[in-house]
Write an enzyme that holds these catalytic residues in place. Sequence first.
Site, PDB file in Angstrom:
ATOM      1  N   CYS A  93       0.796  -1.221   0.000  1.00  0.00           N
ATOM      2  CA  CYS A  93       0.000   0.000   0.000  1.00  0.00           C
ATOM      3  C   CYS A  93       0.834   1.278   0.000  1.00  0.00           C
ATOM      4  O   CYS A  93       0.322   2.348  -0.317  1.00  0.00           O
ATOM      5  CB  CYS A  93      -0.932   0.010   1.197  1.00  0.00           C
ATOM      6  N   HIS A 123      -9.072   1.522  -2.927  1.00  0.00           N
ATOM      7  CA  HIS A 123      -7.655   1.398  -2.599  1.00  0.00           C
ATOM      8  C   HIS A 123      -6.929   0.454  -3.561  1.00  0.00           C
ATOM      9  O   HIS A 123      -6.634  -0.686  -3.217  1.00  0.00           O
ATOM     10  CB  HIS A 123      -7.507   0.921  -1.152  1.00  0.00           C
ATOM     11  N   CYS A 180      -0.091   2.585   6.141  1.00  0.00           N
ATOM     12  CA  CYS A 180       0.303   1.257   6.595  1.00  0.00           C
ATOM     13  C   CYS A 180       0.389   0.324   5.391  1.00  0.00           C
ATOM     14  O   CYS A 180      -0.248   0.565   4.370  1.00  0.00           O
ATOM     15  CB  CYS A 180      -0.709   0.719   7.605  1.00  0.00           C
TER      16      CYS A 180
END
Length: 427
Positions: A92, A384, A414
């Site tokens: 991510c 995302h 994170c």
Amino acid sequence: MEQMQRRVGVIGGVRIPFCRNNTAYADVGNFGMSVKVLGALVERYGLHGVELGEVALGAVIKHPSDWNIAREALLSSGLAPTTPGITTARACGTSLDNAIIVANKIAAGQIEAGIAGGSDTTSDVPIVFGTRLRKRLLAINRAKTPLDKLKVALHRFSLKELKPSFPGVAEPRTGKSMGDHCEQMAKQWHVTREAQDRLALDSHRKLAATYDAGFFEDLIVPFRGLARDGFLRPDTTLEKLAALKPAFDKSSGQGTLTAGNSTGLSDGAAAVLLASEEWATQRGLKVQAWFRDAEVAAVDFVHGEGLLMAPTVAVPRLLKRNGLTLQDFDFYEIHEAFAAQVLCTLRAWESADYCKNRLGLDAPLGAIDPARLNVHGSSLATGHPFAATGARIIATLAKMLEQKGSGRGLISICTAGGMGVTAILER
């Protein structure tokens, strides 16, 4: 003689609307999405035929043939073909990492300008042979004669070997999914289902209001019939969110993470243009914000630490190096992998015990102003696509700082593997 570091400007960014997997971008893939956002940046900033110092893109889920998708995509973007490209992956945090790569090269005087970004698709995933069939095919290739190849091919062959292998979603070290790990974090930090649902609701409301205000008009380029993020639910309510069943801990009756307060599988891409002040001035481009500093950290999640808690470690290091407190920011962009992750992070920074015993601080970092957190919504509402989130956040925050005229913003992301990527933008 030691050379002074140069300031690194964020000129601006662009993304396509993010959408649910197996919908609008199902047949586009990482290459097509990357070309779209790079081409949009080239158009916006007049970069046709321009040689940049680096294009750093990333993709977490990609085909083996996309080993350097950055280079391949830039060759179709309008940039000079003499522009180098590098492809990276840190789950991510990928495109924020790429911004760090480009920014560091600019600050060191190695390059004048570059693009950082990423794309991800969970629609067009690499489907590979299972271990047994892969080993059989390699053995067939090593066999010398046609008869030997046939013997290897047929020896103890089972039709089960033809079953394909899909990319895994579990942490290799624990066998648990990110959601399973975050459920453990929510229990450890006593984060309630209601608090998670309320944060998710706020994310959708903020994003809807941002679209209505026209904030994204120069940040998002329509693509494949989409002009808005496919995850946005402006009409959702706490009652609707509360009606959803747990998505990970389904049997204990204690599960709090649902499809509504967790990010869904997404397709999308985003990119930002970074440059030295001199390069921007020469080309008549405005600097929206300055990329001040960054920090990456990791936690020992295998032996009990929360998988997604690494930003809690990275941020205090970043603050100390820059002589700042957690309250010295006008905006906070904390990636909403799960609503619970955001809430656990905030509670950790407020915890005297955690800040003393885990972070080695004399006092808690303290609370932040909720009105300054994810002002325009975040991943729960936008979606995302793993490698695209960092560039989305940078572009959004840089524009916010430009509109305000001055200020400072903190980015916290994170990642899988127990890592966190953080950065400071200022104007």
